[in-house]
Enzyme design. Structure first.
Site, mmCIF file in Angstrom:
data_model
loop_
_atom_site.group_PDB
_atom_site.id
_atom_site.type_symbol
_atom_site.label_atom_id
_atom_site.label_comp_id
_atom_site.label_asym_id
_atom_site.label_seq_id
_atom_site.Cartn_x
_atom_site.Cartn_y
_atom_site.Cartn_z
ATOM 1 N N LYS A 116 -8.652 -8.998 14.527
ATOM 2 C CA LYS A 116 -7.558 -9.540 15.331
ATOM 3 C C LYS A 116 -8.055 -10.141 16.638
ATOM 4 O O LYS A 116 -7.471 -11.101 17.140
ATOM 5 C CB LYS A 116 -6.519 -8.448 15.581
ATOM 6 C CG LYS A 116 -5.810 -7.973 14.301
ATOM 7 C CD LYS A 116 -4.601 -7.100 14.625
ATOM 8 C CE LYS A 116 -4.269 -6.124 13.517
ATOM 9 N NZ LYS A 116 -3.722 -6.698 12.302
ATOM 10 N N GLU A 200 -1.614 -5.734 23.735
ATOM 11 C CA GLU A 200 -0.652 -6.840 23.759
ATOM 12 C C GLU A 200 0.627 -6.393 24.437
ATOM 13 O O GLU A 200 0.956 -5.206 24.443
ATOM 14 C CB GLU A 200 -0.279 -7.251 22.317
ATOM 15 C CG GLU A 200 -1.346 -8.038 21.611
ATOM 16 C CD GLU A 200 -0.957 -8.368 20.175
ATOM 17 O OE1 GLU A 200 0.087 -7.865 19.691
ATOM 18 O OE2 GLU A 200 -1.711 -9.126 19.536
ATOM 19 N N ASN A 235 5.608 -0.228 11.007
ATOM 20 C CA ASN A 235 4.950 -1.547 11.016
ATOM 21 C C ASN A 235 4.606 -2.058 9.622
ATOM 22 O O ASN A 235 3.777 -2.945 9.474
ATOM 23 C CB ASN A 235 3.678 -1.526 11.881
ATOM 24 C CG ASN A 235 3.944 -0.984 13.268
ATOM 25 O OD1 ASN A 235 4.875 -1.423 13.931
ATOM 26 N ND2 ASN A 235 3.166 -0.010 13.681
ATOM 27 N N GLU A 275 0.913 -14.932 10.442
ATOM 28 C CA GLU A 275 2.031 -14.095 10.889
ATOM 29 C C GLU A 275 2.333 -14.307 12.370
ATOM 30 O O GLU A 275 1.409 -14.430 13.186
ATOM 31 C CB GLU A 275 1.711 -12.614 10.638
ATOM 32 C CG GLU A 275 1.532 -12.288 9.165
ATOM 33 C CD GLU A 275 1.427 -10.792 8.889
ATOM 34 O OE1 GLU A 275 1.868 -10.371 7.801
ATOM 35 O OE2 GLU A 275 0.915 -10.041 9.742
ATOM 36 N N GLU A 289 -1.473 -12.462 13.481
ATOM 37 C CA GLU A 289 -2.714 -12.384 12.712
ATOM 38 C C GLU A 289 -2.591 -13.307 11.507
ATOM 39 O O GLU A 289 -1.505 -13.793 11.188
ATOM 40 C CB GLU A 289 -2.961 -10.945 12.223
ATOM 41 C CG GLU A 289 -1.905 -10.444 11.256
ATOM 42 C CD GLU A 289 -2.388 -9.268 10.401
ATOM 43 O OE1 GLU A 289 -3.590 -8.936 10.424
ATOM 44 O OE2 GLU A 289 -1.550 -8.702 9.685
ATOM 45 N N ASN A 291 -3.525 -13.355 7.367
ATOM 46 C CA ASN A 291 -4.003 -12.612 6.208
ATOM 47 C C ASN A 291 -4.565 -13.610 5.206
ATOM 48 O O ASN A 291 -3.851 -14.494 4.742
ATOM 49 C CB ASN A 291 -2.868 -11.800 5.585
ATOM 50 C CG ASN A 291 -2.400 -10.697 6.524
ATOM 51 O OD1 ASN A 291 -3.218 -10.079 7.205
ATOM 52 N ND2 ASN A 291 -1.105 -10.460 6.584
ATOM 53 N N ARG A 293 -5.303 -13.817 2.100
ATOM 54 C CA ARG A 293 -5.136 -13.321 0.727
ATOM 55 C C ARG A 293 -3.717 -13.583 0.268
ATOM 56 O O ARG A 293 -2.884 -14.069 1.036
ATOM 57 C CB ARG A 293 -5.379 -11.813 0.716
ATOM 58 C CG ARG A 293 -4.470 -11.113 1.734
ATOM 59 C CD ARG A 293 -4.537 -9.626 1.645
ATOM 60 N NE ARG A 293 -3.998 -8.974 2.820
ATOM 61 C CZ ARG A 293 -2.726 -8.663 3.009
ATOM 62 N NH1 ARG A 293 -1.827 -8.955 2.091
ATOM 63 N NH2 ARG A 293 -2.325 -8.069 4.113
ATOM 64 N N PHE A 349 10.291 10.187 4.411
ATOM 65 C CA PHE A 349 9.464 9.319 3.556
ATOM 66 C C PHE A 349 8.149 9.955 3.118
ATOM 67 O O PHE A 349 7.137 9.288 2.959
ATOM 68 C CB PHE A 349 9.210 7.970 4.240
ATOM 69 C CG PHE A 349 10.475 7.218 4.506
ATOM 70 C CD1 PHE A 349 10.994 6.353 3.558
ATOM 71 C CD2 PHE A 349 11.183 7.411 5.672
ATOM 72 C CE1 PHE A 349 12.178 5.689 3.782
ATOM 73 C CE2 PHE A 349 12.375 6.755 5.914
ATOM 74 C CZ PHE A 349 12.871 5.885 4.966
HETATM 75 P P1 ADP Z 1 1.522 -7.653 3.444
HETATM 76 O O1 ADP Z 1 1.865 -8.504 4.608
HETATM 77 O O2 ADP Z 1 1.031 -8.401 2.250
HETATM 78 O O3 ADP Z 1 2.519 -6.638 3.135
HETATM 79 P P2 ADP Z 1 0.080 -5.436 4.409
HETATM 80 O O4 ADP Z 1 -0.770 -5.532 5.630
HETATM 81 O O5 ADP Z 1 1.331 -4.665 4.493
HETATM 82 O O6 ADP Z 1 0.277 -6.908 3.972
HETATM 83 O O7 ADP Z 1 -0.822 -4.861 3.231
HETATM 84 C C1 ADP Z 1 -0.547 -5.063 1.864
HETATM 85 C C2 ADP Z 1 -0.903 -3.847 1.099
HETATM 86 O O8 ADP Z 1 -2.297 -3.723 1.054
HETATM 87 C C3 ADP Z 1 -0.312 -2.619 1.721
HETATM 88 O O9 ADP Z 1 0.632 -2.057 0.854
HETATM 89 C C4 ADP Z 1 -1.490 -1.702 1.927
HETATM 90 O O10 ADP Z 1 -1.410 -0.616 1.043
HETATM 91 C C5 ADP Z 1 -2.687 -2.478 1.526
HETATM 92 N N1 ADP Z 1 -3.560 -2.701 2.660
HETATM 93 C C6 ADP Z 1 -3.667 -3.793 3.393
HETATM 94 N N2 ADP Z 1 -4.598 -3.676 4.312
HETATM 95 C C7 ADP Z 1 -5.115 -2.465 4.157
HETATM 96 C C8 ADP Z 1 -6.139 -1.758 4.806
HETATM 97 N N3 ADP Z 1 -6.838 -2.307 5.786
HETATM 98 N N4 ADP Z 1 -6.382 -0.515 4.408
HETATM 99 C C9 ADP Z 1 -5.684 0.029 3.400
HETATM 100 N N5 ADP Z 1 -4.729 -0.601 2.745
HETATM 101 C C10 ADP Z 1 -4.439 -1.830 3.117
HETATM 102 P P1 ADP Z 2 -1.145 -5.420 10.361
HETATM 103 O O1 ADP Z 2 -2.506 -6.009 10.251
HETATM 104 O O2 ADP Z 2 -1.132 -3.963 10.256
HETATM 105 O O3 ADP Z 2 -0.165 -6.129 9.476
HETATM 106 P P2 ADP Z 2 0.116 -6.866 12.562
HETATM 107 O O4 ADP Z 2 -0.577 -7.291 13.801
HETATM 108 O O5 ADP Z 2 0.439 -7.928 11.577
HETATM 109 O O6 ADP Z 2 -0.738 -5.712 11.880
HETATM 110 O O7 ADP Z 2 1.445 -6.114 12.978
HETATM 111 C C1 ADP Z 2 2.246 -5.442 12.065
HETATM 112 C C2 ADP Z 2 3.636 -5.239 12.651
HETATM 113 O O8 ADP Z 2 3.581 -4.480 13.859
HETATM 114 C C3 ADP Z 2 4.340 -6.511 13.047
HETATM 115 O O9 ADP Z 2 4.994 -7.112 11.957
HETATM 116 C C4 ADP Z 2 5.300 -6.038 14.112
HETATM 117 O O10 ADP Z 2 6.460 -5.474 13.530
HETATM 118 C C5 ADP Z 2 4.521 -4.944 14.803
HETATM 119 N N1 ADP Z 2 3.849 -5.507 15.983
HETATM 120 C C6 ADP Z 2 2.570 -5.940 16.041
HETATM 121 N N2 ADP Z 2 2.275 -6.390 17.273
HETATM 122 C C7 ADP Z 2 3.399 -6.249 18.013
HETATM 123 C C8 ADP Z 2 3.745 -6.539 19.387
HETATM 124 N N3 ADP Z 2 2.853 -7.054 20.241
HETATM 125 N N4 ADP Z 2 4.999 -6.267 19.790
HETATM 126 C C9 ADP Z 2 5.904 -5.734 18.939
HETATM 127 N N5 ADP Z 2 5.643 -5.432 17.676
HETATM 128 C C10 ADP Z 2 4.402 -5.684 17.191
HETATM 129 MG MG MG Z 3 0.342 -8.074 9.496
#
Ligand code: ADP
Ligand code: ADP
Ligand code: MG
Length: 656
Positions: A116, A200, A235, A275, A289, A291, A293, A349
């Protein structure tokens, strides 16, 4: 185009990828761990290769074994799915070295967007603003604290390598900052092997918006519209949709141009997602960020664009140019996806594991599932087991279909979040397209609880279906079984819902079907249809379609997206089972309400194990409660004629 594809993943995404690969005429190869020997993705593949023990680090993350499996089976390409090795630079490089095609972007793109901190810098360079904050190399406590104070609270502390919602902490007060930094660092280190952090500004009540990108190996980059994934828990996305509701076109244009700018800046050459986060009343989406994939929620984009994203991804990997121009991409209708997980939503959950005894999926809707009836859910992998994806010509239509589909889903044997998802989709904030990432906390401030208003109906239906099935099995066919005509004049049943006290019901024959009596309430239920796992019932003039399933221990009844688990027995057998149960404690309790017909012992008596102590009456049955241990009677709490409640301690025998 290559002729074979190995899918280095499991569950719903492996099944989904193979579906398209087969349609394209590719030979499909699955890999599996010990925990997945009988998994659906293994059954659906043309070939499957064993790669190791259940923990991901010993199987699905083993680069060498996966490459070995590809060589063994002559796989020309590997699709990594999402999670696991999908964003692993080492894996992409290793494949490039062996000449096997990686269905994903170049390793350089993954490296650029993989963390990131680095991706935020690149985005800013490309003119794409990120969430205000600190993403620098100096990782000392002082610098991070100073940065947070400069940004102003609340802030979000994030692991640079984080993903899947892990490794981030919301911090509202200065005094909580040190702890948050420490925790995020440790999570980053243990989950992702990297303890660098960024800080952030915490955007309050934001929307999560994202843009689907498609780039090819010829320098073309287009976007495939946006998605809104604001409904999240921890998140992690729960509901996702395309297009984003109530979004001004001016914001949509900013999203598209910023996402495409960034993708072009890094020569992005596969499918990917950029995103963004944006305050609900704001109009400036900030980069979060990228992704690199396929995303879990890609099906909603498939519905509104009419494209198969997996096919597109495979063709791009094979070197074909994008078959479409930006001007060809038009939105049609609306689509919403719900992630189905094996979790107990009413118990915060908590994940649930075990064998899925029976699944009934709704009809006429897209289900991407990694499980079927009989599948085993293990503790080793993600709790997401399937996705339900609804489309409609309008958002409301899609939403109604999603709710309807979820309410007619029944997953038995393992708990799922299906009823919770239906409640989310039906909540006004979501239904009206106004959800932010604070949605769950606002709609369910004390956590989610199942609607219990139909408790009584469910119990009566369970008893009737159980009995109708028993009559049918006993050879009373057709109308006789359905109407209860095969019944003895009366049947006494004890119905116990998991976690609840048992309830005694009497089923009697009537011309209308079954008359079910409980205490002084009675209702009439007719079985209109009965098949292996489904029944249609008419109760007091209301028609109810239910799904059911039987194991030696349990009777499952599903309707409205909820599955209730019961044990049902003729009352005599139930009482017998009770009398023989217990063991050890010496406290003799009744598990059902009733009255005392006779007390057979007095304080001070010495009794043998199994000696009759009390005879109670319940539902016109005499039930003898016996000593579960040999010893001395130290308390007799009842006398003849006493009314007792379930759970009352009647007699205590102290073991000698
Ligand atoms: P998306 O935006 O496609 O939902 P997520 O970040 O939620 O992306 O990740 C998709 C799936 O992949 C999640 O259900 C999680 O289980 C798995 N995943 C993604 N990144 C990781 C990670 N760094 N470590 C473990 N599982 C991950
Ligand atoms: P990941 O790699 O786990 O998907 P992200 O950076 O995409 O991490 O963040 C996942 C979620 O966390 C976002 O969709 C948002 O809901 C929350 N989030 C991340 N950064 C912030 C922020 N600066 N302020 C508020 N919510 C955030
Ligand atoms: Mg994300």
């Amino acid at each position: 185009m290559f002729k074979s594809l190995l899918v280095a993943n499991r569950g719903e995404i492996a099944c989904r990828i193979m579906r398209t690969a087969k349609r394209m005429g590719l030979r499909t190869i699955a890999v599996y761990s010990d925990a997945d020997r009988n998994a659906l993705h293994v059954r659906e593949a043309d070939e499957a290769v064993y790669i190791g023990p259940p923990p991901p680090s010993e199987s699905y993350l083993q680069i060498d074994r996966i490459i070995e499996a590809a060589k063994q089976t002559g796989a020309e390409a590997i699709h990594p799915g999402y999670g696991f090795l999908s964003e692993n630079t080492k894996f992409a490089k290793a494949l490039a070295d062996t000449g096997i095609t990686f269905v994903g972007p170049d390793a350089a793109c993954i490296a650029a967007m993989g963390d990131k901190i680095e991706s935020k810098r690149l985005a800013e360079e490309a003119g794409v603003p990120g969430v205000p904050g600190y993403a620098g190399d100096d990782q000392s406590d002082e610098t991070l604290i100073q940065a947070a104070e400069h940004i102003g609270f609340p802030v979000m502390v994030k692991a640079s390598a984080g993903g899947g919602g892990k490794g981030m902490r919301r911090v509202f007060r200065r005094e909580d900052l040190e702890d948050a930094i420490d925790l995020a660092r440790r999570e980053g280190k243990s989950s992702f092997g990297d303890d660098r952090l960024l800080v952030e500004k915490l955007i309050t009540r934001p929307r999560h918006l994202e843009v689907q990108i498609a780039g090819d190996k010829h320098g073309n980059v287009i976007h495939l519209l946006e998605r809104d994934c604001s409904v999240q828990r921890n998140n992690q996305k729960v509901l996702e949709e395309a297009p984003a509701p109530n979004l001004p076109d001016s914001v949509r244009e900013k999203l598209f141009s910023r996402a495409v700018e960034l993708a072009k800046a890094i020569n992005y050459n596969s499918l990917g997602t950029v995103e963004f986060i944006m305050g609900a009343d704001d109009d400036e989406p900030a980069f979060l960020e990228m992704n690199t994939r396929l995303q879990v929620e890609h099906p909603v984009t498939e519905f509104v664009t009419g494209l198969d994203l997996v096919e597109l991804q495979i063709r791009i990997a094979a070197g074909e140019p994008l078959p479409l121009k930006q001007s060809d991409i038009k939105v049609t209708g609306h689509a919403i996806e719900a992630r189905v997980t094996a979790e107990k939503p009413a118990q915060n959950f908590l994940p649930d594991i075990g064998r899925i005894h029976h699944i009934k999926w709704p009809e006429n809707i897209r289900i991407d599932a990694g499980v079927q009836s009989g599948s085993e859910i293990s503790q080793f992998y993600d709790s997401m087991i399937a996705k339900v994806i609804a489309q409609g010509s309008t958002r409301q239509e899609a939403c109604d279909r999603l709710i309807g589909a979820l309410r007619s889903t029944a997953i038995m044997g393992v708990e799922s979040n299906v009823a919770f998802l239906a409640d989310c989709a039906a909540a006004p904030d979501f239904y009206n397209g106004e959800a932010t990432t604070s949605f769950l906390g606002e709609v369910f401030p004390d956590g989610w609880q199942a609607d219990e208003s139909e408790r009584e109906t469910a119990r009566v239906c369970a008893a009737v279906v159980w009995q109708a099935q028993r009559s049918a099995a006993a050879g009373y066919s057709g109308f006789r079984a359905l109407s209860g005509a095969g019944l003895p004049a009366r049947t006494f049943l004890t119905v116990q819902k998991e976690g609840d006290d048992p309830v005694d019901l009497v089923l009697s024959k009537s011309t209308e079907g079954y008359m079910v009596t409980h205490s002084d309430t009675a209702s009439t239920v007719r079985v209109i249809e009965l098949s292996e796992n489904e029944a249609v019932l008419m109760r007091d003039g209301h028609c109810k379609k239910v799904t059911f399933s039987n194991t030696p221990e349990h009777f499952y009844l599903g309707f409205d997206g909820r599955v209730r688990t019961y044990s049902i027995m003729p009352t005599v057998e139930y009482a017998r089972a009770l009398a023989f149960a217990g063991g050890g404690s010496g406290e003799v309790t009744s598990d059902m309400p009733g009255s005392i017909a006779e007390v057979k012992v007095a304080e001070g008596d010495i009794v043998e194990e199994g000696a009759p102590l009390v005879v109670m009456e319940s539902m016109k049955l005499l039930i003898t409660l016996k000593a579960s241990v040999a010893g001395k009677v130290t308390a007799v709490n009842v006398k003849q004629g006493d009314l007792i409640n379930a759970g009352d301690v009647l007699v205590v025998v102290e073991e000698e």
